[in-house]
Write a protein that holds these residues in place. Structure first.
Motif, PDB file in Angstrom:
ATOM      1  N   ARG A 234       0.967  -1.276  -0.047  1.00 11.40           N
ATOM      2  CA  ARG A 234      -0.029  -0.188  -0.010  1.00 11.40           C
ATOM      3  C   ARG A 234       0.862   1.243   0.082  1.00 11.40           C
ATOM      4  NH1 ARG A 234      -4.444  -0.293   4.599  1.00 11.40           N
ATOM      5  NH2 ARG A 234      -4.815  -1.866   2.996  1.00 11.40           N
ATOM      6  N   GLU A 235       0.421   2.005  -0.812  1.00 12.23           N
ATOM      7  CA  GLU A 235       1.319   3.631  -0.881  1.00 12.23           C
ATOM      8  C   GLU A 235       0.894   4.233   0.484  1.00 12.23           C
ATOM      9  OE1 GLU A 235       1.951   6.893  -4.301  1.00 12.23           O
ATOM     10  OE2 GLU A 235      -0.099   6.709  -3.154  1.00 12.23           O
ATOM     11  N   LEU A 236       2.128   4.418   1.074  1.00 13.44           N
ATOM     12  CA  LEU A 236       1.852   5.226   2.415  1.00 13.44           C
ATOM     13  C   LEU A 236       1.556   6.852   2.032  1.00 13.44           C
ATOM     14  CD1 LEU A 236       2.109   5.010   5.363  1.00 13.44           C
ATOM     15  CD2 LEU A 236       4.787   5.337   5.097  1.00 13.44           C
ATOM     16  N   ARG A 237       2.024   7.248   1.253  1.00  9.81           N
ATOM     17  CA  ARG A 237       2.169   8.706   0.910  1.00  9.81           C
ATOM     18  C   ARG A 237       2.676   9.047  -0.648  1.00  9.81           C
ATOM     19  NH1 ARG A 237       5.567  11.563   5.868  1.00  9.81           N
ATOM     20  NH2 ARG A 237       5.496  13.307   4.410  1.00  9.81           N
ATOM     21  N   ALA A 238       2.412  10.452  -0.975  1.00  3.65           N
ATOM     22  CA  ALA A 238       2.887  10.436  -2.372  1.00  3.65           C
ATOM     23  C   ALA A 238       3.901  11.470  -2.550  1.00  3.65           C
ATOM     24  CB  ALA A 238       1.553  10.928  -3.336  1.00  3.65           C
ATOM     25  N   ASP A 239       4.410  12.140  -1.178  1.00  5.24           N
ATOM     26  CA  ASP A 239       5.097  13.277  -1.384  1.00  5.24           C
ATOM     27  C   ASP A 239       6.738  13.069  -0.718  1.00  5.24           C
ATOM     28  OD1 ASP A 239       4.419  12.895   1.331  1.00  5.24           O
ATOM     29  OD2 ASP A 239       4.615  15.017   1.978  1.00  5.24           O
ATOM     30  N   ARG A 240       6.901  11.598  -0.634  1.00  2.00           N
ATOM     31  CA  ARG A 240       8.219  11.286   0.112  1.00  2.00           C
ATOM     32  C   ARG A 240       8.769  10.106  -0.852  1.00  2.00           C
ATOM     33  NH1 ARG A 240      12.124  13.264   2.129  1.00  2.00           N
ATOM     34  NH2 ARG A 240      12.427  12.174   4.409  1.00  2.00           N
ATOM     35  N   GLY A 241       8.872  10.285  -2.245  1.00  2.00           N
ATOM     36  CA  GLY A 241       9.402   9.279  -2.971  1.00  2.00           C
ATOM     37  C   GLY A 241       8.369   8.287  -3.051  1.00  2.00           C
ATOM     38  N   VAL A 242       9.183   7.036  -3.173  1.00  2.00           N
ATOM     39  CA  VAL A 242       8.483   5.601  -2.910  1.00  2.00           C
ATOM     40  C   VAL A 242       8.244   5.423  -1.676  1.00  2.00           C
ATOM     41  CG1 VAL A 242       8.154   3.209  -3.680  1.00  2.00           C
ATOM     42  CG2 VAL A 242       9.129   4.945  -5.303  1.00  2.00           C
ATOM     43  N   SER A 243       7.146   5.471  -1.059  1.00  2.00           N
ATOM     44  CA  SER A 243       6.757   5.464   0.471  1.00  2.00           C
ATOM     45  C   SER A 243       5.802   4.524   0.549  1.00  2.00           C
ATOM     46  CB  SER A 243       6.348   6.695   1.082  1.00  2.00           C
ATOM     47  OG  SER A 243       7.434   7.551   1.029  1.00  2.00           O
ATOM     48  N   LEU A 244       5.903   3.099   1.152  1.00  2.00           N
ATOM     49  CA  LEU A 244       5.020   2.233   0.831  1.00  2.00           C
ATOM     50  C   LEU A 244       4.825   1.473   2.506  1.00  2.00           C
ATOM     51  CD1 LEU A 244       7.046  -0.646   1.075  1.00  2.00           C
ATOM     52  CD2 LEU A 244       7.163   0.091  -1.588  1.00  2.00           C
ATOM     53  N   VAL A 245       4.009   0.725   2.590  1.00  2.00           N
ATOM     54  CA  VAL A 245       3.762  -0.348   3.635  1.00  2.00           C
ATOM     55  C   VAL A 245       3.498  -1.753   2.891  1.00  2.00           C
ATOM     56  CG1 VAL A 245       2.451  -1.104   5.731  1.00  2.00           C
ATOM     57  CG2 VAL A 245       2.563   1.552   4.825  1.00  2.00           C
ATOM     58  N   ALA A 246       4.174  -2.681   3.576  1.00  2.00           N
ATOM     59  CA  ALA A 246       4.112  -4.265   2.761  1.00  2.00           C
ATOM     60  C   ALA A 246       3.782  -5.301   4.067  1.00  2.00           C
ATOM     61  CB  ALA A 246       5.171  -4.437   2.118  1.00  2.00           C
ATOM     62  N   GLY A 247       3.007  -6.377   3.751  1.00  2.00           N
ATOM     63  CA  GLY A 247       2.741  -7.256   4.447  1.00  2.00           C
ATOM     64  C   GLY A 247       1.699  -8.069   4.044  1.00  2.00           C
ATOM     65  N   ASN A 248       0.849  -9.006   4.993  1.00  2.00           N
ATOM     66  CA  ASN A 248      -0.211  -9.473   4.696  1.00  2.00           C
ATOM     67  C   ASN A 248      -1.380  -8.280   5.284  1.00  2.00           C
ATOM     68  OD1 ASN A 248      -1.166  -9.518   7.426  1.00  2.00           O
ATOM     69  ND2 ASN A 248      -0.439 -11.313   7.543  1.00  2.00           N
ATOM     70  N   ALA A 249      -2.506  -8.374   4.430  1.00  2.00           N
ATOM     71  CA  ALA A 249      -3.668  -7.287   4.621  1.00  2.00           C
ATOM     72  C   ALA A 249      -3.707  -6.824   5.868  1.00  2.00           C
ATOM     73  CB  ALA A 249      -4.873  -7.772   3.890  1.00  2.00           C
ATOM     74  N   ALA A 250      -3.816  -7.652   6.772  1.00  2.00           N
ATOM     75  CA  ALA A 250      -4.155  -7.386   8.291  1.00  2.00           C
ATOM     76  C   ALA A 250      -2.938  -6.404   8.680  1.00  2.00           C
ATOM     77  CB  ALA A 250      -4.545  -8.815   9.364  1.00  2.00           C
ATOM     78  N   ILE A 251      -1.703  -7.209   8.566  1.00  2.00           N
ATOM     79  CA  ILE A 251      -0.539  -6.418   9.150  1.00  2.00           C
ATOM     80  C   ILE A 251      -0.440  -5.054   8.490  1.00  2.00           C
ATOM     81  CG2 ILE A 251       1.816  -6.417   9.372  1.00  2.00           C
ATOM     82  CD1 ILE A 251       0.550  -8.074  11.334  1.00  2.00           C
ATOM     83  N   VAL A 252      -0.617  -4.968   7.259  1.00  2.00           N
ATOM     84  CA  VAL A 252      -0.535  -3.636   6.410  1.00  2.00           C
ATOM     85  C   VAL A 252      -1.780  -2.582   6.977  1.00  2.00           C
ATOM     86  CG1 VAL A 252      -1.005  -2.476   4.367  1.00  2.00           C
ATOM     87  CG2 VAL A 252       0.464  -4.200   4.364  1.00  2.00           C
ATOM     88  N   ASP A 253      -2.742  -3.177   7.412  1.00  2.00           N
ATOM     89  CA  ASP A 253      -3.878  -2.401   8.145  1.00  2.00           C
ATOM     90  C   ASP A 253      -3.415  -1.788   9.444  1.00  2.00           C
ATOM     91  OD1 ASP A 253      -5.630  -2.517   6.078  1.00  2.00           O
ATOM     92  OD2 ASP A 253      -6.674  -3.940   6.921  1.00  2.00           O
ATOM     93  N   GLU A 254      -2.603  -2.595  10.118  1.00  2.00           N
ATOM     94  CA  GLU A 254      -2.328  -2.552  11.605  1.00  2.00           C
ATOM     95  C   GLU A 254      -1.030  -1.306  11.480  1.00  2.00           C
ATOM     96  OE1 GLU A 254      -3.197  -4.122  15.048  1.00  2.00           O
ATOM     97  OE2 GLU A 254      -4.989  -3.600  13.732  1.00  2.00           O
ATOM     98  N   ILE A 255      -0.179  -1.665  10.471  1.00  2.00           N
ATOM     99  CA  ILE A 255       0.919  -0.754  10.500  1.00  2.00           C
ATOM    100  C   ILE A 255       0.512   0.581  10.326  1.00  2.00           C
ATOM    101  CG2 ILE A 255       3.113   0.000   9.260  1.00  2.00           C
ATOM    102  CD1 ILE A 255       3.773  -3.139   8.968  1.00  2.00           C
ATOM    103  N   GLY A 256      -0.677   0.682   9.172  1.00  2.00           N
ATOM    104  CA  GLY A 256      -1.012   1.870   8.781  1.00  2.00           C
ATOM    105  C   GLY A 256      -1.929   2.896   9.906  1.00  2.00           C
ATOM    106  N   ARG A 257      -2.132   2.237  11.115  1.00  2.00           N
ATOM    107  CA  ARG A 257      -2.597   3.136  12.189  1.00  2.00           C
ATOM    108  C   ARG A 257      -1.734   3.739  12.815  1.00  2.00           C
ATOM    109  NH1 ARG A 257      -4.956  -1.565  16.168  1.00  2.00           N
ATOM    110  NH2 ARG A 257      -5.314   0.513  17.491  1.00  2.00           N
ATOM    111  N   TYR A 258      -0.459   3.578  12.628  1.00  2.00           N
ATOM    112  CA  TYR A 258       0.596   4.345  13.631  1.00  2.00           C
ATOM    113  C   TYR A 258       1.732   5.105  12.481  1.00  2.00           C
ATOM    114  CZ  TYR A 258      -1.051   1.213  17.227  1.00  2.00           C
ATOM    115  OH  TYR A 258      -1.913   0.461  18.097  1.00  2.00           O
ATOM    116  N   VAL A 259       1.640   4.707  11.368  1.00  2.00           N
ATOM    117  CA  VAL A 259       2.856   5.508  10.495  1.00  2.00           C
ATOM    118  C   VAL A 259       2.155   6.269   9.323  1.00  2.00           C
ATOM    119  CG1 VAL A 259       4.322   3.437  10.844  1.00  2.00           C
ATOM    120  CG2 VAL A 259       2.909   3.564   8.814  1.00  2.00           C
ATOM    121  N   GLU A 260       2.856   7.339   9.019  1.00  2.00           N
ATOM    122  CA  GLU A 260       2.085   8.379   8.270  1.00  2.00           C
ATOM    123  C   GLU A 260       3.173   8.886   7.425  1.00  2.00           C
ATOM    124  OE1 GLU A 260       1.904  12.014  10.954  1.00  2.00           O
ATOM    125  OE2 GLU A 260       0.084  10.712  10.762  1.00  2.00           O
TER     126      GLU A 260
END
Length: 260
Positions: A234-260
């Protein structure tokens, strides 16, 4: 369908890996800096890319190439583009640390179709072709299928991240993300090579990964391998080069709660 390309990329990755092993922990690295003091390049980076790019031009002169050290070359209008990080994890490599890798991807009309990541010191070869699954060969053995881990929550997860090269002058440097997520995970790793991070997630060695300020060559091969291993990116944001979160779907959602 993609066997010819995959076989070619695997052979090149292994050959580049031999160059890297020949210089590793030696005194002839010819280390230079690029964008700043944290961004380094060695003789092995340059020689590895020239080997890979030269072989591609000789075999497929009508293809385009994007490399970390050499930039864009070849036929820019081609439907086929090779994306190369000849030595991902150069800081590790220059310090004598063993986590570094050759990353080679092939895209067709912008979509990845082949990905190869080879960690020569560890002798781990990660491969994928679009629609064919992801595989790991260790010690030169028969490739075995790999899949992302099945953990569904952060308290049991070991996740990885990294830091952008401009961390010294840009306070938007991932430190706040680390501080927020650290209390909620089993542990955190900073491996120092994004291509290897993605493959480690693909193989279930790590449960998740995020990073800011990467480049296409860092992630092109590893992303395909992870997706073919059943992972999510999942793309994390569009303003810092290639910024992403990776894992299985549940872990990606969980990481997304804390990182930006």
């Amino acid at each position: 369908m993609y066997d010819e390309f995959l076989t070619f990329a695997v052979a090149l990755a292994r050959e580049a890996g031999q160059i890297q092993l020949a210089y590793f922990r030696g005194n002839d690295l010819a280390i230079r800096t690029k964008s700043n003091i944290s961004d380094v390049v060695t003789r092995a980076d340059r020689e590895s890319e020239e080997l890979i790019a030269g072989a591609i031009v000789e075999r497929w002169p009508s293809h385009a190439i994007l490399g970390e050290e050499g930039g864009s070359r070849g036929a820019a209008a081609s439907d086929y583009r090779w994306v190369i990080d000849p030595l991902d994890g150069t800081t590790n490599y220059s310090q004598g640390l063993p986590v570094f890798a050759v990353s080679i991807a092939l895209q067709y009309r912008g979509e990845p179709i082949v990905g190869v990541v080879y960690a020569p010191y560890l002798n781990e070869l990660f491969t994928a072709a679009r629609g064919g699954g992801a595989y790991l060969s260790t010690g030169g053995g028969t490739p075995q299928p790999i899949h992302v881990a099945g953990k569904q929550s952060l308290p049991t997860a070991v996740v990885a991240t990294g830091f952008p090269y401009d961390k010294d002058r840009n306070p938007d440097n991932n430190a706040a993300n680390v501080a927020r997520i650290l209390p909620h995970v089993r542990d955190l790793r900073r491996m120092g090579a994004a291509a290897y991070d993605l493959c480690a997630v693909a193989a279930g060695f790590l449960d998740g990964f995020w990073e800011l300020g990467l480049h296409e060559w860092d992630v092109a091969a590893g992303s395909l391998i992870l997706l073919e291993a059943g992972g999510v990116i999942r793309e994390l944001r569009a303003d810092r080069g290639v910024s992403l979160v990776a894992g299985n779907a549940a872990i990606v959602d969980e990481i997304g709660r804390y990182v930006e």
